[in-house]
Design a protein around this motif. Structure first.
Motif, PDB file in Angstrom:
ATOM      1  N   ASP A 411      21.831 -44.259 -66.590  1.00 46.57           N
ATOM      2  CA  ASP A 411      21.838 -45.150 -65.405  1.00 46.57           C
ATOM      3  C   ASP A 411      23.269 -45.543 -65.028  1.00 46.57           C
ATOM      4  N   ILE A 412      24.058 -45.875 -66.100  1.00 44.89           N
ATOM      5  CA  ILE A 412      25.450 -46.266 -65.823  1.00 44.89           C
ATOM      6  C   ILE A 412      26.209 -45.117 -65.173  1.00 44.89           C
ATOM      7  N   TYR A 413      25.974 -43.944 -65.682  1.00 46.56           N
ATOM      8  CA  TYR A 413      26.656 -42.769 -65.116  1.00 46.56           C
ATOM      9  C   TYR A 413      26.222 -42.530 -63.660  1.00 46.56           C
ATOM     10  N   SER A 414      24.937 -42.655 -63.397  1.00 47.51           N
ATOM     11  CA  SER A 414      24.418 -42.419 -62.028  1.00 47.51           C
ATOM     12  C   SER A 414      24.995 -43.430 -61.043  1.00 47.51           C
ATOM     13  N   LYS A 415      25.031 -44.703 -61.484  1.00 35.42           N
ATOM     14  CA  LYS A 415      25.562 -45.744 -60.588  1.00 35.42           C
ATOM     15  C   LYS A 415      27.046 -45.519 -60.318  1.00 35.42           C
ATOM     16  N   THR A 416      27.749 -45.147 -61.379  1.00 36.00           N
ATOM     17  CA  THR A 416      29.187 -44.900 -61.218  1.00 36.00           C
ATOM     18  C   THR A 416      29.435 -43.744 -60.266  1.00 36.00           C
ATOM     19  N   ARG A 417      28.610 -42.686 -60.435  1.00 39.14           N
ATOM     20  CA  ARG A 417      28.747 -41.528 -59.551  1.00 39.14           C
ATOM     21  C   ARG A 417      28.421 -41.896 -58.102  1.00 39.14           C
ATOM     22  N   ASP A 418      27.359 -42.726 -57.930  1.00 44.06           N
ATOM     23  CA  ASP A 418      26.969 -43.115 -56.565  1.00 44.06           C
ATOM     24  C   ASP A 418      28.064 -43.962 -55.891  1.00 44.06           C
ATOM     25  N   ILE A 419      28.654 -44.906 -56.655  1.00 43.20           N
ATOM     26  CA  ILE A 419      29.734 -45.738 -56.109  1.00 43.20           C
ATOM     27  C   ILE A 419      30.899 -44.872 -55.702  1.00 43.20           C
ATOM     28  N   SER A 441      20.054 -36.020 -45.982  1.00 45.82           N
ATOM     29  CA  SER A 441      19.144 -35.432 -46.992  1.00 45.82           C
ATOM     30  C   SER A 441      19.354 -36.032 -48.369  1.00 45.82           C
ATOM     31  N   SER A 442      20.601 -36.535 -48.623  1.00 48.10           N
ATOM     32  CA  SER A 442      20.867 -37.101 -49.946  1.00 48.10           C
ATOM     33  C   SER A 442      20.106 -38.394 -50.182  1.00 48.10           C
ATOM     34  N   TYR A 443      19.607 -39.028 -49.136  1.00 47.54           N
ATOM     35  CA  TYR A 443      18.869 -40.283 -49.285  1.00 47.54           C
ATOM     36  C   TYR A 443      17.361 -40.067 -49.157  1.00 47.54           C
ATOM     37  N   SER A 444      16.929 -38.832 -49.029  1.00 49.52           N
ATOM     38  CA  SER A 444      15.492 -38.522 -49.032  1.00 49.52           C
ATOM     39  C   SER A 444      15.036 -38.242 -50.467  1.00 49.52           C
ATOM     40  N   ASP A 445      13.919 -38.820 -50.810  1.00 53.90           N
ATOM     41  CA  ASP A 445      13.350 -38.573 -52.132  1.00 53.90           C
ATOM     42  C   ASP A 445      11.833 -38.666 -52.035  1.00 53.90           C
ATOM     43  N   LYS A 446      11.180 -38.770 -53.165  1.00 59.01           N
ATOM     44  CA  LYS A 446       9.724 -38.824 -53.159  1.00 59.01           C
ATOM     45  C   LYS A 446       9.197 -40.069 -52.458  1.00 59.01           C
ATOM     46  N   LYS A 447       9.940 -41.176 -52.562  1.00 58.38           N
ATOM     47  CA  LYS A 447       9.469 -42.426 -51.972  1.00 58.38           C
ATOM     48  C   LYS A 447       9.803 -42.557 -50.483  1.00 58.38           C
ATOM     49  N   THR A 448      10.927 -41.959 -50.070  1.00 56.57           N
ATOM     50  CA  THR A 448      11.409 -42.190 -48.704  1.00 56.57           C
ATOM     51  C   THR A 448      11.795 -40.876 -48.036  1.00 56.57           C
ATOM     52  N   SER A 449      11.310 -40.699 -46.798  1.00 46.43           N
ATOM     53  CA  SER A 449      11.710 -39.541 -45.991  1.00 46.43           C
ATOM     54  C   SER A 449      12.718 -40.001 -44.938  1.00 46.43           C
ATOM     55  N   VAL A 450      13.889 -39.392 -44.970  1.00 48.49           N
ATOM     56  CA  VAL A 450      14.932 -39.721 -43.968  1.00 48.49           C
ATOM     57  C   VAL A 450      15.065 -38.520 -43.031  1.00 48.49           C
ATOM     58  N   ILE A 451      14.884 -38.761 -41.748  1.00 52.96           N
ATOM     59  CA  ILE A 451      14.853 -37.685 -40.755  1.00 52.96           C
ATOM     60  C   ILE A 451      16.017 -37.868 -39.769  1.00 52.96           C
ATOM     61  N   VAL A 474      29.288 -45.731 -41.484  1.00 53.24           N
ATOM     62  CA  VAL A 474      28.285 -46.642 -40.909  1.00 53.24           C
ATOM     63  C   VAL A 474      26.879 -46.140 -41.224  1.00 53.24           C
ATOM     64  N   ILE A 475      26.650 -44.826 -40.996  1.00 52.01           N
ATOM     65  CA  ILE A 475      25.323 -44.262 -41.296  1.00 52.01           C
ATOM     66  C   ILE A 475      25.024 -44.396 -42.791  1.00 52.01           C
ATOM     67  N   GLN A 476      26.025 -44.132 -43.595  1.00 47.31           N
ATOM     68  CA  GLN A 476      25.864 -44.266 -45.044  1.00 47.31           C
ATOM     69  C   GLN A 476      25.499 -45.703 -45.422  1.00 47.31           C
ATOM     70  N   GLU A 477      26.183 -46.694 -44.796  1.00 45.35           N
ATOM     71  CA  GLU A 477      25.921 -48.104 -45.084  1.00 45.35           C
ATOM     72  C   GLU A 477      24.493 -48.479 -44.702  1.00 45.35           C
ATOM     73  N   LEU A 478      24.019 -47.947 -43.554  1.00 47.75           N
ATOM     74  CA  LEU A 478      22.648 -48.241 -43.125  1.00 47.75           C
ATOM     75  C   LEU A 478      21.637 -47.642 -44.107  1.00 47.75           C
ATOM     76  N   LEU A 479      21.914 -46.429 -44.562  1.00 47.94           N
ATOM     77  CA  LEU A 479      21.001 -45.793 -45.508  1.00 47.94           C
ATOM     78  C   LEU A 479      21.010 -46.491 -46.863  1.00 47.94           C
ATOM     79  N   ILE A 480      22.183 -46.919 -47.305  1.00 52.57           N
ATOM     80  CA  ILE A 480      22.271 -47.683 -48.560  1.00 52.57           C
ATOM     81  C   ILE A 480      21.490 -48.980 -48.439  1.00 52.57           C
ATOM     82  N   ASN A 481      21.657 -49.660 -47.318  1.00 53.53           N
ATOM     83  CA  ASN A 481      20.943 -50.910 -47.073  1.00 53.53           C
ATOM     84  C   ASN A 481      19.434 -50.676 -47.100  1.00 53.53           C
ATOM     85  N   MET A 482      19.037 -49.524 -46.476  1.00 55.98           N
ATOM     86  CA  MET A 482      17.608 -49.172 -46.476  1.00 55.98           C
ATOM     87  C   MET A 482      17.105 -48.966 -47.896  1.00 55.98           C
TER      88      MET A 482
END
Length: 551
Positions: A411-419, A441-451, A474-482
């Protein structure tokens, strides 16, 4: 009865120094002296005719040689001769010509004295033509300049004539007494006789017995001087006196003497005055009525003729001044417009520089932020994430059996990589459309579809690098917020053209919020404003979240 005015219009002794300023031969000086005497003190009609011919010829010669002082001298005598001949218009025109000559050639010697002399002549002519206001104005101008006692006495005499024509005998007497008080300082007998005769005339009109003795004293002086033209004024004045006291025979006797002199001089003005008096003495009712009607018509005609040469001269001067004033006003207006334009230009340039520098500062600051984020991202990735990953690898190699510890490290590694990924710079070598699609596409997963819709319709190559970086963030910030807050199952990002603008619409079906701007949303707004764009947020709880970006 018509008043005898000629004695009050005696201007021939005014001092004029034009001819004394000019150097010419003895013969020329002798000729000038001879014809000047004929013009100023003519003994018969031929004297005026000879003088008139001489001075006209002299004037033409002087003008051809550009000898302007001599030309002014000639114009003075021409004005005098025309006056004596009763040609008032011609007399006035020659005086005005002299004033125009003085206006055009300011280097002529004794300009003030010359102007004074011609203004005096014009004052007399205006008085004769019933333009009393202008006449008094001209005399007042003359009195303001430097002058001798003789000159002043003659001017006061002429002022008295103006008042006398208005039947203001008391004012006329006041002016004459000013002249009379100067007689002890005057050596010229012609001027002394002039003042004595005119004062005597006014005194007699006021009913004072001293009037006749003053006029007789003037007559004796003029007889001794053999001044024919001046004798006419004395006989005319005395004839008028006897007419007023009903001594008609004595009045007629003196009037006939005046007429004989007028005929000898061939002066229309003198003849008219003498005949007017003789007509008044006639018992013929028709003659008296004709004289009354003729006097009335002459008065009306003189009052009607307002377009005198001097008035035209004054009008021309006023028009010239008006034109000069207009030109000066136009210059001032042009200067004011130029100054105003310069001020506006400076203000506009200043505003342009202000906004340009501010925008430049914002771009530089934004670029600096991106570079700082990039350095932080690189440090996190290189120093932290890599170290965590290496530590995790060693743990796995040593067959550690604590799965919780391993998961925590993952988890620590994933968070560090994401930051690190969030704050990294874009790869400018890759196509921007591909970068956007990868981000979505990087923010699409099983729970959320981003189109993403319409991203291929935008010509991203026309966008400056800084704008593309900002829009990406800006788009990245909106997707992170989502991802962090909305629990949305679907998020849609649509790109489209609206006129000259690019509009990017974001919406999701998450839980929404109360639009109190968090740090993330505030960063989004600041980034969009830094590239002169605008963003609008729209959200209600349980109704999802929307944002509209216009750039």
């Amino acid at each position: 009865m018509k008043a005898i005015r000629s004695s009050f219009l005696y201007f021939f002794y005014l001092t004029i120094l034009v001819h004394t300023q000019i150097i010419f031969s003895q013969n020329d000086r002798d000729s000038l002296t001879y014809y000047s005497e004929l013009a100023l003190r003519p003994q018969n009609a031929m004297d005026l005719s000879k003088a008139n011919k001489f001075f006209h010829s002299s004037y033409e010669k002087a003008m051809s040689q550009k000898n302007f002082p001599m030309a002014l001298n000639d114009l003075y005598y021409i004005t005098s001769i025309n006056y004596k001949n009763g040609a008032y218009d011609a007399s006035e025109a020659s005086a005005v010509k002299a004033l125009e000559l003085l206006d055009n050639h300011t280097n002529i010697p004794n300009t003030d004295k010359l102007r004074k002399s011609f203004n005096t002549l014009l004052g007399i002519l205006y008085s004769e033509q019933k333009h009393t206001v202008k006449s008094l104005e001209l005399y007042a101008q003359v009195l303001k300049t430097g002058h001798t006692a003789k000159d002043s006495a003659i001017i006061y005499n002429n002022i008295s004539n103006v008042y006398k024509d208005q039947n203001d005998l008391k004012s006329a007497k006041i002016s004459l007494f000013k002249a009379y008080d100067m007689l002890p300082r005057i050596n010229d007998k012609h001027t002394i006789a002039l003042i004595l005769n005119n004062l005597g005339y006014v005194e007699s009109k006021l009913g004072n017995t001293s009037g006749l003795s003053l006029m007789n004293e003037a007559l004796e002086l003029r007889s001794s001087l053999k001044d024919t033209s001046a004798l006419y004024t004395s006989y005319s004045s005395i004839a008028q006196y006897y007419y007023d006291v009903d001594s008609l025979e004595l009045s007629k006797e003196n009037a006939l003497k005046a007429l004989n002199i007028a005929e000898a001089l061939n002066s229309a003005a003198y003849k008219e005055d003498a005949l007017a008096l003789l007509t008044s003495l006639s018992d013929d009712a028709y003659a008296s009525e004709y004289k009354r009607l003729n006097d009335s018509l002459i008065t009306v005609e003189k009052e009607r003729l307002n377009a005198f040469a001097l008035l035209k001269y004054d009008t021309d001067k006023l028009e010239r001044k008006a034109v000069e004033s207009k030109l000066e006003s136009e210059k001032q207006s042009s200067r004011a417009i130029l100054a105003f334009s310069l001020v506006v230009f400076i203000v506009l340039v200043s505003l342009f520089l202000y906004f340009y520098l501010r925008a430049k500062h914002k771009r530089e600051k934004l670029q600096e932020v991106y570079e700082t984020e990039s350095r932080i991202s690189k440090l996190i990735h290189d120093e932290v994430a890599n170290d965590v990953y290496q530590f995790l690898t060693r743990l796995e190699a040593e067959s550690l059996t604590n799965p919780i510890l391993i998961d925590d490290l993952h988890d620590i590694y994933s968070k560090t990589r994401d930051i690190s990924k969030e704050h990294s710079l874009l790869d400018d070598d890759a196509p921007y459309i591909q970068i956007i699609q990868d981000l979505v596409s990087s923010y699409s997963d099983k729970k959320t579809s981003v189109i993403a819709k319409g991203s291929t319709t935008i010509d991203w190559e026309m966008f400056p690098t800084l704008k593309k970086h900002t829009l990406y963030k800006v788009i990245q910030e909106l997707l992170i917020n989502m991802k962090k807050h909305s629990n949305a199952s679907v998020a849609v990002i649509q790109f489209k053209h609206e006129g000259k603008n690019i509009v990017i619409s974001y919406s999701d079906n998450g839980v929404g919020c109360d639009l109190k701007k968090s740090t993330g949303l505030q960063n989004v707004e600041n980034r969009i404003q830094s590239i002169q764009g605008k963003i609008i947020f729209e959200s209600e709880k349980e109704k999802g979240f929307k944002a509209k970006i216009v750039i």
